[in-house]
Design a protein around this motif. Sequence first.
Motif, PDB file in Angstrom:
ATOM      1  N   LYS A 121       0.846  -1.204   0.000  1.00  0.00           N
ATOM      2  CA  LYS A 121       0.000   0.000   0.000  1.00  0.00           C
ATOM      3  C   LYS A 121       0.880   1.253   0.000  1.00  0.00           C
ATOM      4  N   THR A 122       1.978   1.209   0.751  1.00  0.00           N
ATOM      5  CA  THR A 122       2.905   2.351   0.790  1.00  0.00           C
ATOM      6  C   THR A 122       3.529   2.585  -0.582  1.00  0.00           C
ATOM      7  N   GLN A 123       3.855   1.458  -1.255  1.00  0.00           N
ATOM      8  CA  GLN A 123       4.511   1.580  -2.562  1.00  0.00           C
ATOM      9  C   GLN A 123       3.535   1.972  -3.668  1.00  0.00           C
ATOM     10  N   ASN A 124       2.272   1.606  -3.486  1.00  0.00           N
ATOM     11  CA  ASN A 124       1.266   1.943  -4.489  1.00  0.00           C
ATOM     12  C   ASN A 124      -0.079   2.161  -3.800  1.00  0.00           C
ATOM     13  N   ALA A 125      -0.505   3.419  -3.750  1.00  0.00           N
ATOM     14  CA  ALA A 125      -1.706   3.794  -2.989  1.00  0.00           C
ATOM     15  C   ALA A 125      -2.971   3.103  -3.510  1.00  0.00           C
TER      16      ALA A 125
END
Lengths: 138, 151
Positions: free
Chosen positions: A36-40
């Motif tokens: 999730k941090t790497q791709n919202a």
Amino acid sequence: MKKIFLTLSCSAVVLLAQEFNAPMQAYMNELAKEAKTQNASFERFDAKRGERIFTSKHVGKKGQEMACTSCHTVNLKQSGSNLNTNKTIAPLAPSANKARLTDVAEVQKWLRRNFNDVYHREGSALEKGDVLTYLINQ
Amino acid sequence: MRRIILGCVILVSMTWAKSVPVANDALYQKECASCHFGYQPALLNASGWQKVMGNLQDHFGTDASLSQKEHDAILTYVTQNAGNSKLTQGNTTMRISQSPYFIKEHRRIPERLIDQPEVKSLSQCAACHTKAEQGDYSERNIVIPNYGRWE
């Protein structure tokens, strides 16, 4: 008709019963957070994407095309064989081998080694989560 | 004195029987022998083992990396039990199969018997040495696939 319904619901329960133990679920949650941090726009891990990661061919560490299935084969309920050494690999499917996907340190070790061997790089959190989601259902 | 005699007898019989002590370390078996034959530490000298353990990220083309704790424990095991005999003498590499004695012992085996799928390479000890797991490399226990006994 009732019987069919009963059989179907029983098998659904069996299918759903394939889940991670608590430490592995905690690891999956960590991976989800990282993804999730790497791709919202990340929503959830996907077994179909995991299957593609597992079965597709890539130029590996040795400079040759290979896939995870080169050693584990496409039938994960059966034993595989190490491509380099012929050594037997116990089934990867948790339904055939209860010890699989139960120990976080083991899982992390093999993901690190085997992504390097097959993809010649580390796996991302998304890829690891997807492939583990595919495997837990085998 | 008795001990010395007994020691000599064991040593001589081991040399004659072409045997090495069994690789009986549980961690070594789990981490190393899960992918390949569990080569007994005595098959390689200490400097060879140091080279092997110094680059597990690229272990003969494969990633065999370990956690620091496991790495250190296995390094201690293999170097403490490393070979120090004619088997390993003059081997300056990290390959067991590069020891001059090993090369001499395998020199007469035809390529086709080594290249075949059942064997693959000289690294697969147990493909022909039927008691390799027990550390027994004596000639009477050699059976080469598609050939038979090698005596």
